[in-house]
Motif scaffolding. Sequence first.
Motif, PDB file in Angstrom:
ATOM      1  N   LEU A 125      12.425   6.221   1.508  1.00 54.80           N
ATOM      2  CA  LEU A 125      11.663   5.653   2.618  1.00 54.80           C
ATOM      3  C   LEU A 125      11.205   4.229   2.297  1.00 54.80           C
ATOM      4  O   LEU A 125      11.333   3.315   3.124  1.00 54.80           O
ATOM      5  N   VAL A 126      10.669   4.038   1.093  1.00 55.25           N
ATOM      6  CA  VAL A 126      10.202   2.700   0.711  1.00 55.25           C
ATOM      7  C   VAL A 126      11.369   1.731   0.584  1.00 55.25           C
ATOM      8  O   VAL A 126      11.284   0.567   1.009  1.00 55.25           O
ATOM      9  N   VAL A 184       3.512   5.977  -2.783  1.00 56.46           N
ATOM     10  CA  VAL A 184       4.730   6.670  -3.221  1.00 56.46           C
ATOM     11  C   VAL A 184       4.776   6.757  -4.742  1.00 56.46           C
ATOM     12  O   VAL A 184       5.250   7.750  -5.310  1.00 56.46           O
ATOM     13  N   ALA A 185       4.270   5.737  -5.441  1.00 54.29           N
ATOM     14  CA  ALA A 185       4.217   5.804  -6.905  1.00 54.29           C
ATOM     15  C   ALA A 185       3.307   6.948  -7.356  1.00 54.29           C
ATOM     16  O   ALA A 185       3.644   7.708  -8.289  1.00 54.29           O
ATOM     17  N   ASP A 198       0.828  -1.209   0.000  1.00 54.86           N
ATOM     18  CA  ASP A 198       0.000   0.000   0.000  1.00 54.86           C
ATOM     19  C   ASP A 198       0.861   1.257   0.000  1.00 54.86           C
ATOM     20  O   ASP A 198       0.581   2.227  -0.723  1.00 54.86           O
ATOM     21  N   LEU A 199       1.909   1.241   0.796  1.00 55.49           N
ATOM     22  CA  LEU A 199       2.791   2.407   0.839  1.00 55.49           C
ATOM     23  C   LEU A 199       3.504   2.595  -0.487  1.00 55.49           C
ATOM     24  O   LEU A 199       3.683   3.725  -0.959  1.00 55.49           O
ATOM     25  N   ARG A 200       3.885   1.479  -1.120  1.00 49.16           N
ATOM     26  CA  ARG A 200       4.568   1.591  -2.412  1.00 49.16           C
ATOM     27  C   ARG A 200       3.646   2.219  -3.460  1.00 49.16           C
ATOM     28  O   ARG A 200       4.084   3.041  -4.270  1.00 49.16           O
ATOM     29  N   THR A 231       4.123  10.981  -9.303  1.00 43.15           N
ATOM     30  CA  THR A 231       3.434  11.621 -10.433  1.00 43.15           C
ATOM     31  C   THR A 231       2.843  12.979 -10.061  1.00 43.15           C
ATOM     32  O   THR A 231       2.651  13.824 -10.933  1.00 43.15           O
ATOM     33  N   GLU A 232       2.551  13.208  -8.769  1.00 42.45           N
ATOM     34  CA  GLU A 232       1.906  14.451  -8.355  1.00 42.45           C
ATOM     35  C   GLU A 232       2.893  15.517  -7.904  1.00 42.45           C
ATOM     36  O   GLU A 232       2.549  16.699  -7.875  1.00 42.45           O
ATOM     37  N   VAL A 233       4.104  15.113  -7.518  1.00 42.96           N
ATOM     38  CA  VAL A 233       5.073  16.056  -6.947  1.00 42.96           C
ATOM     39  C   VAL A 233       6.179  16.304  -7.956  1.00 42.96           C
ATOM     40  O   VAL A 233       6.694  15.374  -8.584  1.00 42.96           O
TER      41      VAL A 233
END
Length: 719
Positions: free
Chosen positions: A705-706, A686-687, A681-683, A691-693
Motif C-alpha cells: 500500500l505504501v 506501517v513500520a 505518517d502512514l509510513r 513489528t506488531e503483526v
Amino acid sequence: MSWLRALKETARSGLTVERRRLAPVVAARGALGLALVLGFSLALFGPAVAAASAFGAFQAAIATFQRSWRPRPTLALASGGSLALSTFLGYLTGTHTVLFLALLVLWTFLSGLAWAAGPTAGIIASSNVAIMLVTVTLPTSVATAAGHAAMIFAGGVVQAALVVLLPVRPWGAQRDALADALAAEADYARRLRHDPVAPFDPVPLMTARSAAAVTPRQARRRPAELHGPRRLAERIRPVLASLADPAVGAPAEGPQRDRVRELLAAAGEILDAAARAIRHGEPVRLPPAAVAALRTPDTGSILSDRSHRAALRLSALLGDVVDTADPRTETTETTETTERRTETGRPSAGPGAGPAPGEGPGPPEAAVLPERPTPRSRPTLVRLAPLVLAKMRAEVRPGSAILRHAIRVSAVAAAGYLLGLVLPFGHGYWAPMASVMVMRPDFSQTYSRSVARFGGTLVGVGLATAVVQTAHPGTYLSAALAVLCAFGMYLLMRTGYAVSQVCVAAYVVFLLGMEGSGVSQTVRDRVLLTLLGGLLAMLSYAVYPAWETPRLRGRLADWLAASGRYAAAVAARYAAPDGPGSPDVREALLSARAARVAWHDALGRAGHEPVRHRGLSHAAAEGAGHALAEFGRAAMLLEAHLPERGAPPLPAAAGLAEALREATERGAKAVRERGEPAWDDLRETVAAWDTEVTDPLLRKAGRLLVDALDDLSAALADA
C-alpha cells in the motif's frame, strides 16, 4: 493535442464504420411496427397524418434500441408520449415566432439537462426536440394537431405492443451483461497464469451489477440463473488475485506455481462454460479436464497453507457459479445439477453461504438449493420521474458540464431556427434539428457526430433524390421505400453514426415525398442547412466549452480518496471481525470502482481535446493511474483473506485503517491543489505494523500500500 489534429481525429472517428453483430429480427420488428402505423394512417387519414404517425413509430423503435435495462415497451411508450406532447405544444405556439422560440429554448434546455439521468434519457429527449421541429409543420389546425399527436402516441403504443407480442431473446441484454462479467473473470484467470499481477478492468462487473437491478414486475419474471452468479463473480476475483500473487501466495517458480497455473486455467474454462450457458440459456457443459484439475487430491500436499485455502475457496465458489448458472425452476433441482455441483469441488450452500475466507469445503450435508438473493431494486417509470428531476436540478450549478451542454444546445437551437427563417431556403428547421441531434456534453462526440451527420445526409439525400427523380414513386411506393430505409437504419445503427444517417436522410426524403413535397428543395437546401447546423454545434463548443482536461486532477483525487476509504474499511475488519461486516467493505469497493471508471472515462475524453495539459501530462496521468490501480490491488489482497466472524481481533489494524483514511484524504486535497502528497505518517504506521503483526500476508500488504502511494507521488512529481 492541437486543434488541427483534434479535428482530424474526430472526423475520422465520425466516419468510421465498425463491424458489429447485427440483429436483423429486432430490426424487422421495428420496421414492421412502422409499416403497420404508416399503412393504417395512410389509408384512413392521408399522407400528412401518416408522416406524423410514422415519425412517432420511427422514434419509438429507436428508443427500444437504446442501451437501457428497462423493459423495451416502457421505452417505446415514454418516447411516443413525450414526442406527442412536444408536437402538440409546438403546434400551439408555432404561429407565433416569439412563443415558439421560447418553447424551443425551454424544451432544448430541458433536453440538455436530461443527460444528467443518463445517455438513454438524453438521446430520447434530444430526438424528441429534433423531430418536433419537423412534425409541427404538418398540421393545419388545433384539431388536426391533436390528431397528429394522438397518432404519434399510437405509433409508440404499436411498437410497445410488438415488443410484447413478438419477443426477441427476452432478458438478452441482462444475460449478455452477466456472461460478459464471467467471461472477464475467465480472461483474468488466464492472464494471471503468465502475469501474476495482471490488471483487471472492473467495468464488466459494474455493468452486470447495473443490469441486476430490476423493477418489481421484472423481479417476478427474471430467469433463475440471472440471480446469483454476479455476486459470485465479485467474490472470485480477489481469490484469483491472492492465489496468483507471489507476494502473498505461491512462489514465482516451482511446483507450487505450476499447480496454481493449472488451477487458474481450470477456473478460466469453468467460468467460460458458465458464461456460455447464461448467454444462451442452456445447461452448463463442464470441460472434463478442468473438472479433473480442480478435483486433484494432491493440491493440499503441493500448496502451502494460505495458497491451499485460497484454492479450496476458489473450488467452492466455482461450484456455486455452476450451480446458479444452470437454467432451472425456483423449487426443483435436477440430478444433473446436483452432480455438477459436486464435481466442481463441493456441494454448494448457495451464493451467499460459501465458506468464510480461509475455510475449506463445507460438509456434504450442507448441500441445498441456493437461496434466491434479494434483487436490486429499480424504480418504475412513474417513480423515476422525481429522481430524474432531482438529478437535473443538481446539475444547475457553476462548473457543471451538463449545464454548459444545456446552455449550448438551447442557444444553438434558437440561433439555427432564426437563421433558417432569415435565409432564403425552405424548411429552415433542418439547421436546428441537425444541431440538436449531434450535440453531446463532450467535445469528441459533438465534433465526430457533426461530421458524420453531414456526410451521411449528403449521401442519403443524394441517393434518395436520385431514386425519386428517376423512378417517380407514388404515395404507397414512397411509404414502402421509407420503411425499407428505416429497416436499414435499425439494422446498421450500431455500426456507425454516418451509416445510420444515410438511412435516416433517405427515410425522410421518401416520407415527405409521399405527398409530393420535399424533393425539389431536398438536395440543396437540406444539405446546406445540415452543414449550417453542424457548424453551429461545433462553433458553440469552441466558444463555450466544458473541457475535461482541467478537471483531471479532481477526478484523480476522487479516486485516491475512494481507494483510501476502501483500504481503510478492509483494514478495519481485521480490527473488529465481529463488528460491521462486509456491507461497509462492499460499499467502499463500489465507490472506489465508480471513481476509477470516472477517472478513465475523463482521461479518454481529455485525450481527444485540443487543450494543453494544465499540471497533469499524459505520462503523469498514466503513471498516477497505474499507481492507484496497484493500491487497490493491494487492498483487494487483504480483502481476499478477511477474518471470519469470531476470529481474534487485530488491534493494530484499527490504527492502520485510520492512518489510511487520513493519509489518503490529505493526499487527495494535495492533488486537487496541485501539490505533491506526502505519506510520512502512514509510513510510520506501517513500520509499526510490521513489528506488531506476524502474519506475512498482512505485513506484505501494508508495504504494498505504501509503495503504491509512493509511486503516485513520484508520478505527480514528474508533472
